[in-house]
Design a protein around this motif. Structure first.
Motif, PDB file in Angstrom:
ATOM      1  N   SER A 197      -0.319   1.843 -17.387  1.00  0.00           N
ATOM      2  CA  SER A 197       0.640   2.920 -17.121  1.00  0.00           C
ATOM      3  C   SER A 197       1.560   2.589 -15.964  1.00  0.00           C
ATOM      4  N   THR A 198       1.038   1.861 -14.975  1.00  0.00           N
ATOM      5  CA  THR A 198       1.796   1.649 -13.739  1.00  0.00           C
ATOM      6  C   THR A 198       2.512   0.314 -13.692  1.00  0.00           C
ATOM      7  N   ARG A 199       2.061  -0.651 -14.514  1.00  0.00           N
ATOM      8  CA  ARG A 199       2.705  -1.958 -14.495  1.00  0.00           C
ATOM      9  C   ARG A 199       3.717  -2.070 -15.622  1.00  0.00           C
ATOM     10  N   PRO A 200       4.842  -2.736 -15.387  1.00  0.00           N
ATOM     11  CA  PRO A 200       5.759  -2.998 -16.496  1.00  0.00           C
ATOM     12  C   PRO A 200       5.046  -3.820 -17.557  1.00  0.00           C
ATOM     13  N   ILE A 201       5.275  -3.524 -18.818  1.00  0.00           N
ATOM     14  CA  ILE A 201       4.600  -4.216 -19.905  1.00  0.00           C
ATOM     15  C   ILE A 201       4.811  -5.705 -19.815  1.00  0.00           C
ATOM     16  N   SER A 202       6.017  -6.134 -19.485  1.00  0.00           N
ATOM     17  CA  SER A 202       6.314  -7.562 -19.452  1.00  0.00           C
ATOM     18  C   SER A 202       5.487  -8.291 -18.419  1.00  0.00           C
ATOM     19  N   ALA A 203       5.083  -7.597 -17.359  1.00  0.00           N
ATOM     20  CA  ALA A 203       4.289  -8.231 -16.313  1.00  0.00           C
ATOM     21  C   ALA A 203       2.890  -8.539 -16.773  1.00  0.00           C
ATOM     22  N   ASN A 204       2.431  -7.839 -17.786  1.00  0.00           N
ATOM     23  CA  ASN A 204       1.077  -8.057 -18.286  1.00  0.00           C
ATOM     24  C   ASN A 204       1.035  -9.060 -19.423  1.00  0.00           C
TER      25      ASN A 204
ATOM     26  N   LEU B 215       2.039   6.029 -33.189  1.00  0.00           N
ATOM     27  CA  LEU B 215       1.624   6.181 -31.794  1.00  0.00           C
ATOM     28  C   LEU B 215       2.286   5.155 -30.878  1.00  0.00           C
ATOM     29  N   LYS B 216       3.247   4.396 -31.419  1.00  0.00           N
ATOM     30  CA  LYS B 216       3.923   3.396 -30.593  1.00  0.00           C
ATOM     31  C   LYS B 216       4.595   4.085 -29.411  1.00  0.00           C
ATOM     32  N   GLY B 217       4.486   3.466 -28.253  1.00  0.00           N
ATOM     33  CA  GLY B 217       4.992   4.076 -27.027  1.00  0.00           C
ATOM     34  C   GLY B 217       3.904   4.749 -26.224  1.00  0.00           C
ATOM     35  N   LYS B 218       2.716   4.922 -26.836  1.00  0.00           N
ATOM     36  CA  LYS B 218       1.566   5.501 -26.151  1.00  0.00           C
ATOM     37  C   LYS B 218       0.497   4.439 -25.911  1.00  0.00           C
ATOM     38  N   ILE B 219      -0.342   4.680 -24.937  1.00  0.00           N
ATOM     39  CA  ILE B 219      -1.554   3.878 -24.754  1.00  0.00           C
ATOM     40  C   ILE B 219      -2.625   4.497 -25.646  1.00  0.00           C
ATOM     41  N   VAL B 220      -3.240   3.691 -26.497  1.00  0.00           N
ATOM     42  CA  VAL B 220      -4.200   4.202 -27.475  1.00  0.00           C
ATOM     43  C   VAL B 220      -5.578   3.605 -27.195  1.00  0.00           C
ATOM     44  N   VAL B 221      -6.547   4.457 -26.989  1.00  0.00           N
ATOM     45  CA  VAL B 221      -7.946   4.030 -26.834  1.00  0.00           C
ATOM     46  C   VAL B 221      -8.637   4.238 -28.174  1.00  0.00           C
ATOM     47  N   VAL B 222      -9.158   3.161 -28.745  1.00  0.00           N
ATOM     48  CA  VAL B 222      -9.822   3.215 -30.047  1.00  0.00           C
ATOM     49  C   VAL B 222     -11.304   2.911 -29.852  1.00  0.00           C
ATOM     50  N   ASP B 223     -12.146   3.814 -30.313  1.00  0.00           N
ATOM     51  CA  ASP B 223     -13.608   3.659 -30.185  1.00  0.00           C
ATOM     52  C   ASP B 223     -14.197   3.655 -31.598  1.00  0.00           C
ATOM     53  N   PHE B 224     -14.708   2.490 -32.039  1.00  0.00           N
ATOM     54  CA  PHE B 224     -15.361   2.388 -33.345  1.00  0.00           C
ATOM     55  C   PHE B 224     -16.821   2.800 -33.200  1.00  0.00           C
ATOM     56  N   TRP B 225     -17.295   3.694 -34.091  1.00  0.00           N
ATOM     57  CA  TRP B 225     -18.637   4.253 -33.936  1.00  0.00           C
ATOM     58  C   TRP B 225     -19.186   4.709 -35.285  1.00  0.00           C
ATOM     59  N   ALA B 226     -20.473   5.091 -35.298  1.00  0.00           N
ATOM     60  CA  ALA B 226     -21.122   5.687 -36.469  1.00  0.00           C
ATOM     61  C   ALA B 226     -22.180   6.665 -35.980  1.00  0.00           C
ATOM     62  N   THR B 227     -22.518   7.646 -36.813  1.00  0.00           N
ATOM     63  CA  THR B 227     -23.480   8.677 -36.402  1.00  0.00           C
ATOM     64  C   THR B 227     -24.872   8.100 -36.183  1.00  0.00           C
ATOM     65  N   TRP B 228     -25.205   7.000 -36.905  1.00  0.00           N
ATOM     66  CA  TRP B 228     -26.547   6.420 -36.807  1.00  0.00           C
ATOM     67  C   TRP B 228     -26.697   5.499 -35.595  1.00  0.00           C
TER      68      TRP B 228
ATOM     69  N   VAL C 244      -1.094   9.084 -23.567  1.00  0.00           N
ATOM     70  CA  VAL C 244      -2.411   8.479 -23.805  1.00  0.00           C
ATOM     71  C   VAL C 244      -3.071   9.201 -24.969  1.00  0.00           C
ATOM     72  N   LYS C 245      -3.595   8.430 -25.923  1.00  0.00           N
ATOM     73  CA  LYS C 245      -4.252   9.016 -27.096  1.00  0.00           C
ATOM     74  C   LYS C 245      -5.594   8.333 -27.335  1.00  0.00           C
ATOM     75  N   PHE C 246      -6.641   9.134 -27.527  1.00  0.00           N
ATOM     76  CA  PHE C 246      -7.974   8.624 -27.842  1.00  0.00           C
ATOM     77  C   PHE C 246      -8.244   8.819 -29.337  1.00  0.00           C
ATOM     78  N   LEU C 247      -8.717   7.768 -30.004  1.00  0.00           N
ATOM     79  CA  LEU C 247      -9.111   7.831 -31.410  1.00  0.00           C
ATOM     80  C   LEU C 247     -10.544   7.334 -31.549  1.00  0.00           C
ATOM     81  N   PHE C 248     -11.391   8.117 -32.179  1.00  0.00           N
ATOM     82  CA  PHE C 248     -12.790   7.749 -32.387  1.00  0.00           C
ATOM     83  C   PHE C 248     -12.970   7.447 -33.873  1.00  0.00           C
ATOM     84  N   ILE C 249     -12.760   6.178 -34.238  1.00  0.00           N
ATOM     85  CA  ILE C 249     -12.749   5.786 -35.643  1.00  0.00           C
ATOM     86  C   ILE C 249     -14.178   5.617 -36.152  1.00  0.00           C
ATOM     87  N   ASN C 250     -14.552   6.466 -37.082  1.00  0.00           N
ATOM     88  CA  ASN C 250     -15.885   6.382 -37.680  1.00  0.00           C
ATOM     89  C   ASN C 250     -15.893   5.271 -38.721  1.00  0.00           C
ATOM     90  N   THR C 251     -16.822   4.333 -38.603  1.00  0.00           N
ATOM     91  CA  THR C 251     -16.883   3.178 -39.498  1.00  0.00           C
ATOM     92  C   THR C 251     -18.332   2.798 -39.744  1.00  0.00           C
TER      93      THR C 251
END
Length: 645
Positions: free
Chosen positions: A637-644, A511-524, A548-555
């Motif tokens: 998305s709008t700022r150059p990576i180096s600026a951040n 997924l390199k080159g994308k912005i990745v949103v990772v959400d760690f969660w569980a059903t309980w 942009v990619k969303f991942l909902f990692i069940n843990t």
């Protein structure tokens, strides 16, 4: 190399005793039963300018002593730039830990940077008495007293204290062998599972017979390191030793909870209640509550009403009664019965005394602690009577339910209050408070829509209602944007490669080159589940953006076999109809690599594979969650990576 006693003793004192001259104890090595006087110099601490200072003290000692010990407030006397006080050491105390609390708002605390100020009881030779170090370890590992004085747990200090206790007094190993192993679990250093396995085997080998408490600790430890064979072995020993004990009840309770057939489940509950009647354990009360929720989830409302009425003796917890009442209110069923339960929850809460094992935070009393639940229960009551058409009564109840400080209020409660106030004819009040909620980010789409309608109805108002709402939000959004900018981090994101619910490999490297949103969660996890509708909206906002990619990692899902857990997670996602990519982290390796201590925890990873933002928990404000995620994505998305960087 084994550390010498003198070296390790001095090292621990450096860790545990106060900074030089901040607190001076007299005598510095008190004997059992003596009165200890102390002088506190607040210069350089958060309390330097406080006009009134209190001391919160905690006597500690053996495990049995600490079960009965409670924090004690000590009145201090001001003498120039210092404060003085004294503490009479009670029988059995091996030491005392203290911290200092101011009287202002917000309350300021000096807890010596969570290390506390401590004085150990010593014998005539000046050597700390038994439990002087072990009891301190119990405090540092997460005793409620830490919360009382705003301190944090310190597992490193706890382990050092336990080791020092056992080195000084080998016979105390029986008291702390399990505590130190649980601390290793919390510390999670490399190889901790094998260390715990060796230590438990060694401990068991040296015992002729294990007590029920030891067996329960062995079961918990074996479970935590994933040794299922040992878990079952010790469980069977515990059941043979106490056929009606806690473990036997737990096993039967699991059977009741797992049963899905409504008739069989009811029969299993009745059998459980009969077999364990009069037990000092609370499994039957918890099972009764679970049965009530089961009936509500199955829409068996008449059965729920009969069950709760027949087993009223098990429904004495105000929180549980409120939850059942809310379930009925949400579905608009048995509203008169729901109102009865809601009223009972409010009465029980009002009469509820502070439990002995409850520790309050800095500057808080029991009545203040009950205010949060009271507002929650009053909101339930208001919602129930509103559905019955008693609008004015509901309006009055909602007024008690809302927090008068808008930035601390609950958006969902705010919404119900504003809409009900309008229906009750209190339009100006609804508008004024609705605007206040929106200004601090505690509004909702329905509140904003109601304000738009009121705005358009005002005489001579020809302006843009959207501009009116935008004006209300402008200051908050600007501040929120600035806060997010300041909270951006720049840390390498640990690599991972997992399999998702569809059997596809999901790799961060891919997924390199994308912005990745990772959400760690569980059903309980209630907050995880509560945040999902807003996360679904956040994902939908960027569904047409291929970068942009969303991942909902069940843990942290549980310790069943992977196929069982996979089915459980898949059924949950399917039932809720979420269009999520759900990688499966059943061994918790990825969440451990990301240092996830609680869920939900969300990360935003930039195009170059660096963590730029993290968010822990869910505060019940869906719009805030959506705005936060969207703002971070827009920034990256709008700022150059180096600026951040």
């Amino acid at each position: 190399m084994k550390t010498s006693f003198l070296h390790s003793f001095l090292f621990l004192l450096i860790l545990c005793l106060p900074a030089a001259a901040q607190v001076e104890f007299t005598p510095s090595k008190p004997l059992a039963g003596q009165t200890v006087r102390f002088v506190y110099t607040p210069k350089g601490t958060p309390l330097a300018d406080e006009l009134t200072v209190q001391c919160q003290a905690m006597y500690y000692g053996s495990p049995d002593f600490m079960k009965l010990s409670r924090p004690k407030t000590v009145t201090l006397t001001r003498q120039g730039a210092t404060w003085t006080g004294e503490l009479a050491l009670p029988e059995g105390a091996a030491g005392v830990a203290i911290a200092f609390v101011g009287s202002g708002h917000p309350v300021k605390v000096d807890n010596n940077q969570s290390v506390l100020y401590t004085a150990m009881v010593c014998d005539a030779s000046g050597k700390p008495v038994p439990y002087a170090f072990g009891g301190l370890g119990e405090l540092f590992r997460g005793h409620g007293y830490l919360y009382t004085v705003g301190a944090e747990t310190n597992i490193t200090h706890a382990i050092s204290s336990y080791k020092q206790e056992i080195e000084m007094y080998p016979s105390s190993k029986n008291a702390y062998w399990a505590s130190i192993l649980f601390a290793y679990v919390e510390q999670r250093e490399e190889g901790y599972k094998e260390k715990i396995r060796r230590e438990t085997d060694s401990y068991v080998a040296g015992k002729k017979e294990l007590t029920s408490r030891e067996l329960l600790n062995l079961i918990r430890l074996s479970d935590l390191i994933g040794d299922k064979a040992k878990v079952e072995f010790y469980k069977q020993q515990a059941i043979r030793q106490e056929p009606n004990g806690a473990m036997a009840q737990q096993q039967r309770a699991i059977e009741v909870q797992a049963e899905k057939d409504i008739t069989k489940k009811g029969s299993l509950f009745l059998a459980f209640e009969k077999d364990f009647a009069g037990s000092p354990f609370t499994w039957v009360q918890n099972l009764a509550y679970q049965m009530a929720l089961f009936y509500a989830d199955k829409n068996e409302f008449s059965k729920l009403k009969v069950f709760v009425s027949n087993f009223q003796k098990y429904f004495s917890d105000p929180g549980e009664l409120n939850e059942i009442a809310w379930k009925l209110a949400e579905k608009g069923q048995e509203l008169l019965f729901a109102e009865e339960l809601s009223n009972k929850s409010l009465v029980l809460l009002k009469d509820q005394k502070q439990p002995e094992n409850t520790f309050l935070g800095p500057g808080r009393n029991w009545e203040e602690r009950k205010l949060g639940p009271y507002r929650m229960y009053m909101d339930t009551y208001a919602y129930i009577v509103e559905q019955q058409g008693r609008i004015q009564e509901a309006y009055e109840a909602y007024k008690e339910a809302i927090d008068l400080l808008p930035d601390r209020s609950n958006p969902e409660v705010n919404e119900r209050y504003v809409l009900c106030a309008i229906k009750a004819g209190h339009v100006d009040e609804a508008k004024q408070n609705g605007e206040a909620f929106v200004k601090v980010g505690k509004g909702t789409p329905k509140i904003k829509e109601a304000l738009r309608e009121l705005y358009q109805k005002q005489p001579g108002t020809a302006g843009d209602a959207d501009a009116y709402i935008a004006g209300l939000e402008a200051e908050y959004k600007a501040k929120h944007h600035e806060q997010i900018l300041k909270s951006l981090v720049n840390e390498p994101a640990p690599a991972f490669a997992l399999t998702d619910l569809n059997g596809n490999k999901v790799s961060l490297a891919d997924l390199k080159g994308k912005i990745v949103v990772v959400d760690f969660w569980a059903t309980w996890c209630g907050p995880c589940v509560a945040s999902f509708p807003s996360m679904q909206q956040a994902q939908a906002r960027f569904q047409s953006n291929p970068n942009v990619k969303f991942l909902f990692i069940n843990t942290m899902e549980g310790r069943d076999e992977s196929p069982v857990l996979t089915k459980k997670v898949a059924e949950f996602i399917q039932k809720k109809q979420y269009s999520f990519t759900v990688p499966l982290d059943f061994d918790n390796k990825v969440s451990s690599a990301y240092r996830v201590e609680g869920i939900p925890t969300k990360f935003v990873i930039d195009q170059e594979g660096s963590i730029r933002y993290r968010s822990i928990g869910f505060d019940g404000n869906p719009e805030k969650t959506i705005t936060e995620i969207a703002t971070v994505i827009d920034i990256l998305s709008t700022r150059p990576i180096s600026a951040n960087k």
